[in-house]
Motif scaffolding. Structure first.
Motif, mmCIF file in Angstrom:
data_model
loop_
_atom_site.group_PDB
_atom_site.id
_atom_site.type_symbol
_atom_site.label_atom_id
_atom_site.label_comp_id
_atom_site.label_asym_id
_atom_site.label_seq_id
_atom_site.Cartn_x
_atom_site.Cartn_y
_atom_site.Cartn_z
ATOM 1 N N PHE A 262 0.752 -1.017 0.038
ATOM 2 C CA PHE A 262 -0.037 0.076 0.207
ATOM 3 C C PHE A 262 0.996 1.110 0.016
ATOM 4 C CE2 PHE A 262 -2.287 -3.500 1.742
ATOM 5 C CZ PHE A 262 -3.804 -3.164 1.380
ATOM 6 N N ILE A 263 0.372 2.305 -0.405
ATOM 7 C CA ILE A 263 1.302 3.589 -0.676
ATOM 8 C C ILE A 263 1.702 4.078 0.451
ATOM 9 C CG2 ILE A 263 -0.847 5.144 -0.707
ATOM 10 C CD1 ILE A 263 0.798 6.711 -3.126
ATOM 11 N N THR A 264 0.826 3.912 1.571
ATOM 12 C CA THR A 264 0.923 4.366 3.329
ATOM 13 C C THR A 264 2.139 3.522 3.602
ATOM 14 O OG1 THR A 264 -0.842 2.721 3.736
ATOM 15 C CG2 THR A 264 -1.158 5.091 3.634
ATOM 16 N N ASP A 265 2.435 2.167 3.013
ATOM 17 C CA ASP A 265 3.760 1.464 3.396
ATOM 18 C C ASP A 265 4.744 2.198 3.029
ATOM 19 O OD1 ASP A 265 1.972 -0.514 4.821
ATOM 20 O OD2 ASP A 265 1.839 -1.572 2.746
ATOM 21 N N ILE A 266 4.828 2.614 1.744
ATOM 22 C CA ILE A 266 6.007 3.060 1.061
ATOM 23 C C ILE A 266 6.279 4.298 1.707
ATOM 24 C CG2 ILE A 266 6.989 3.918 -1.314
ATOM 25 C CD1 ILE A 266 6.456 0.729 -0.972
ATOM 26 N N HIS A 267 5.268 5.122 2.008
ATOM 27 C CA HIS A 267 5.321 6.415 2.675
ATOM 28 C C HIS A 267 6.119 6.444 3.942
ATOM 29 C CE1 HIS A 267 4.360 11.012 3.233
ATOM 30 N NE2 HIS A 267 4.194 10.522 4.482
ATOM 31 N N MET A 269 8.148 3.735 4.968
ATOM 32 C CA MET A 269 9.411 3.268 4.865
ATOM 33 C C MET A 269 10.324 4.183 4.221
ATOM 34 S SD MET A 269 8.767 -0.851 4.338
ATOM 35 C CE MET A 269 7.534 -0.780 3.044
ATOM 36 N N GLY A 270 9.929 5.040 3.407
ATOM 37 C CA GLY A 270 10.740 5.820 2.406
ATOM 38 C C GLY A 270 11.492 5.012 1.282
ATOM 39 N N LEU A 271 11.466 5.951 0.482
ATOM 40 C CA LEU A 271 12.112 5.407 -1.002
ATOM 41 C C LEU A 271 13.410 4.884 -0.827
ATOM 42 C CD1 LEU A 271 10.913 8.014 -3.365
ATOM 43 C CD2 LEU A 271 9.647 6.128 -3.090
ATOM 44 N N ALA A 272 14.172 5.266 -0.115
ATOM 45 C CA ALA A 272 15.652 4.775 0.129
ATOM 46 C C ALA A 272 15.632 3.140 0.506
ATOM 47 C CB ALA A 272 16.494 5.218 1.023
ATOM 48 N N SER A 273 14.607 2.687 1.222
ATOM 49 C CA SER A 273 14.414 1.491 1.453
ATOM 50 C C SER A 273 13.646 0.385 0.757
ATOM 51 C CB SER A 273 13.674 1.071 3.029
ATOM 52 O OG SER A 273 14.716 1.734 4.017
ATOM 53 N N THR A 274 12.777 1.433 -0.160
ATOM 54 C CA THR A 274 11.796 0.593 -0.931
ATOM 55 C C THR A 274 11.998 0.564 -2.243
ATOM 56 O OG1 THR A 274 10.392 2.254 -0.718
ATOM 57 C CG2 THR A 274 10.025 0.642 0.877
ATOM 58 N N GLN A 275 13.028 1.263 -2.836
ATOM 59 C CA GLN A 275 13.032 1.567 -4.325
ATOM 60 C C GLN A 275 13.244 0.224 -5.242
ATOM 61 O OE1 GLN A 275 17.023 3.345 -5.276
ATOM 62 N NE2 GLN A 275 17.446 3.425 -2.896
ATOM 63 N N GLY A 276 12.529 0.132 -6.353
ATOM 64 C CA GLY A 276 12.869 -1.057 -7.092
ATOM 65 C C GLY A 276 11.923 -2.079 -6.733
ATOM 66 N N LEU A 277 11.443 -1.926 -5.539
ATOM 67 C CA LEU A 277 10.330 -3.145 -5.322
ATOM 68 C C LEU A 277 8.936 -3.234 -6.204
ATOM 69 C CD1 LEU A 277 9.265 -5.208 -2.883
ATOM 70 C CD2 LEU A 277 7.951 -3.024 -1.960
ATOM 71 N N ARG A 278 8.578 -4.261 -6.812
ATOM 72 C CA ARG A 278 7.689 -4.483 -7.626
ATOM 73 C C ARG A 278 6.501 -5.236 -6.830
ATOM 74 N NH1 ARG A 278 9.955 -5.477 -13.768
ATOM 75 N NH2 ARG A 278 11.573 -4.007 -13.621
ATOM 76 N N PHE A 279 5.351 -4.947 -7.514
ATOM 77 C CA PHE A 279 3.899 -5.647 -6.865
ATOM 78 C C PHE A 279 2.816 -5.224 -7.722
ATOM 79 C CE2 PHE A 279 5.019 -1.434 -5.158
ATOM 80 C CZ PHE A 279 3.841 -0.657 -5.072
ATOM 81 N N MET A 364 -5.750 -4.334 -13.329
ATOM 82 C CA MET A 364 -4.869 -4.224 -12.286
ATOM 83 C C MET A 364 -3.357 -3.649 -12.849
ATOM 84 S SD MET A 364 -6.028 -5.444 -9.140
ATOM 85 C CE MET A 364 -4.951 -6.185 -8.142
ATOM 86 N N TYR A 365 -2.499 -3.323 -12.022
ATOM 87 C CA TYR A 365 -1.155 -2.533 -12.633
ATOM 88 C C TYR A 365 -0.090 -3.207 -11.658
ATOM 89 C CZ TYR A 365 -5.165 0.751 -13.795
ATOM 90 O OH TYR A 365 -6.335 1.273 -14.146
ATOM 91 N N LEU A 366 1.020 -3.437 -12.965
ATOM 92 C CA LEU A 366 2.206 -3.772 -12.032
ATOM 93 C C LEU A 366 2.926 -2.478 -11.977
ATOM 94 C CD1 LEU A 366 4.402 -5.982 -11.790
ATOM 95 C CD2 LEU A 366 4.852 -5.748 -14.100
ATOM 96 N N MET A 367 3.369 -2.366 -10.596
ATOM 97 C CA MET A 367 4.197 -1.101 -10.159
ATOM 98 C C MET A 367 5.399 -1.477 -9.877
ATOM 99 S SD MET A 367 1.579 1.171 -9.968
ATOM 100 C CE MET A 367 -0.088 1.423 -9.624
ATOM 101 N N GLN A 368 6.266 -0.254 -9.921
ATOM 102 C CA GLN A 368 7.575 -0.178 -9.403
ATOM 103 C C GLN A 368 7.916 0.926 -8.523
ATOM 104 O OE1 GLN A 368 10.957 0.030 -12.205
ATOM 105 N NE2 GLN A 368 12.001 -1.345 -10.936
ATOM 106 N N VAL A 369 8.394 0.859 -7.494
ATOM 107 C CA VAL A 369 8.846 2.068 -6.423
ATOM 108 C C VAL A 369 9.863 2.845 -7.219
ATOM 109 C CG1 VAL A 369 9.574 2.742 -4.115
ATOM 110 C CG2 VAL A 369 7.908 0.868 -4.578
ATOM 111 N N LYS A 370 9.678 4.131 -7.134
ATOM 112 C CA LYS A 370 10.603 5.097 -7.768
ATOM 113 C C LYS A 370 11.936 4.971 -6.994
ATOM 114 C CE LYS A 370 7.463 8.125 -10.305
ATOM 115 N NZ LYS A 370 7.157 9.361 -10.573
ATOM 116 N N GLN A 371 13.030 5.350 -7.478
ATOM 117 C CA GLN A 371 14.180 5.668 -6.881
ATOM 118 C C GLN A 371 14.030 7.018 -6.223
ATOM 119 O OE1 GLN A 371 17.697 5.292 -9.464
ATOM 120 N NE2 GLN A 371 17.345 3.145 -9.773
ATOM 121 N N PRO A 372 14.710 7.564 -5.186
ATOM 122 C CA PRO A 372 14.504 8.915 -4.644
ATOM 123 C C PRO A 372 14.683 9.957 -5.606
ATOM 124 C CG PRO A 372 15.791 7.471 -3.213
ATOM 125 C CD PRO A 372 15.650 6.710 -4.605
ATOM 126 N N GLN A 373 15.395 9.890 -6.423
ATOM 127 C CA GLN A 373 15.876 11.106 -7.244
ATOM 128 C C GLN A 373 14.654 11.236 -8.366
ATOM 129 O OE1 GLN A 373 17.902 8.591 -6.871
ATOM 130 N NE2 GLN A 373 18.611 7.557 -8.923
#
Length: 407
Positions: A262-267, A269-279, A364-373
């Motif tokens: 969920f987007i609240t999870d990423i928020h 944990m932060g992008l530094a920990s979650t970048q690249g995660l796919r779901f 549905m949508y295949l997502m990837q978490v962005k890198q911080p930059q």
């Protein structure tokens, strides 16, 4: 004494009046009482509070406000409750709502154990339950004529993700499973996908709900031969596992997969920990101008962008009210028939439909978490890699174990 002719003439008038009254009532909208009452039941204060909780109540209010707060000339009322992730508490509250308070429909749950308890009770009480929890059994062997499942299932977010990765070459898996119905359902679907993709599940370990220290479980995953570690959990459990895996460096030797993100999870944990995660996800606030506009309204009320569950609650409540309007009644069977007949077309999904087994079919949508930059603003966290058509992420109707389906 009056003649027989006069007697018959007198008798005909009230019968005609009765028929006219009956015809008039049949044409008029029928509401069981002076209101249509909707209940939102979920975790309001625990580990699933951010992904559903008060935000789901906000989303339901937004849907109700679109109808001006009334339906068929009757007031729409909203109540909410915290089931504390306990099936007995959820069932007791639902019984109170149905028997004493006149609640017509209950939505959300975000907990499979509670969802099953209330789904069965709603069937017995001829009330509607709309479920935002994961187990595929809600529209499988446990399906009822008065329930529907929105948002996602363990199949859509477990099986389809695992099968995609296995087919791409990730053949060895380890399951880190939260020990209740939610986790078991995901683990089962992931195991099935891996096996059918000619992969292997090297092991599984189960942990209690809301476990703060997952180190011993993660070390078992690390010592396995598996390349992929699947976290069959959500919310705080999933977040703790990802953060602790990074702290121990386990994520350097293993690929971690989180079927439910969920987007609240990423928020949190932060992008530094979650970048690249796919779901796989059912909703993203910035997918298009329409979703962005609605989400910005939600943000003003809730101070966070909506999760897929919260957007799903909005969609479900809105569709339920549309069905009442179309049916001209709030009687559960009639309303559910209209819910299955009408297309679901809103910010959550376009051209969605509620299938005979109660499953909402939607892309549905295949997502990837962005890198911080890559992130340009707060909550700008996802890249949409692909749109996954409904018929690819949900099982076919003929495979459903729902007893309502004629085979």
């Amino acid at each position: 004494m009056p003649s027989l002719t006069k007697f018959l003439r007198l008798a005909v008038v009230p019968i005609g009046l009765v028929l006219a009254m009956q015809q008039g009532r049949a044409a008029d909208p029928v509401v069981s009482d002076d209101f249509v009452k909707i209940g939102i039941m979920n975790d309001q204060s625990g580990l699933y509070a951010d992904l559903a909780g008060p935000g789901s109540v906000v989303a339901a209010k937004m849907a109700i406000e679109e109808f001006g707060g009334t339906i068929l000339g009757k007031k729409i009322e909203l109540v909410s409750a915290d089931h504390q992730n306990k099936a007995d508490i959820g069932a007791a509250k639902a019984r109170e709502w149905f028997d004493r308070d006149g609640v017509d429909m209950v939505a959300d749950f975000s907990n499979s154990s509670v969802g099953f308890a209330v789904q069965a009770l709603a069937k017995d009480k001829n009330k509607i339950a709309i479920i935002m929890a994961a187990s595929s059994d809600f529209t499988g062997k446990a399906c009822t004529a008065t329930s529907a499942q929105w948002v996602y299932t363990s199949y859509s977010n477990g099986y389809s993700l695992a099968r995609t990765m296995t087919d791409a070459g990730d053949k060895s898996w380890f399951l880190l499973t939260v020990d209740y119905a939610f986790g078991h359902a995901f683990a089962n679907d992931i195991r099935k996908a891996v096996t059918e993709g000619s992969g292997t599940v090297e092991g599984e370990v189960r942990h209690p709900l809301n476990t703060a220290d997952l180190s011993s479980y993660l070390l078992q995953a690390q010592s396995s031969k598996a390349k992929v570690v699947a976290l069959a959990s959500a919310g705080a459990d999933m977040a703790n596992a990802i953060k602790q895996a990074a702290e121990f460096g386990i994520n350097k030797s293993k690929t971690f997969v989180a079927p439910i993100v969920f987007i609240t999870d990423i928020h949190a944990m932060g992008l530094a920990s979650t970048q690249g995660l796919r779901f796989v996800s059912a909703f993203y606030w910035d997918r298009n101008p329409e979703t962005r506009a609605w989400s910005e309204k939600f943000f003003k009320l809730h101070k966070a962008m909506p999760t897929m569950t919260q957007a799903g609650v909005y969609s479900a409540v809105r569709h339920y009210l549309r069905a009442i309007e179309a049916a001209g009644t709030d009687e559960a069977i009639a309303v559910m028939a209209k819910m299955k007949e009408l297309p679901v077309d809103d910010i959550f999904t376009h051209n969605g439909r509620v299938r005979e087994d109660g499953l909402l079919m939607h892309d549905m949508y295949l997502m990837q978490v962005k890198q911080p930059q890559e992130s340009k603003e707060r909550w700008d966290y996802y890249k949409i890699l692909a749109t996954l058509p409904a018929d690819k992420v949900f099982p076919p109707l003929e495979a459903s174990a729902c007893p309502l389906i004629r085979k």
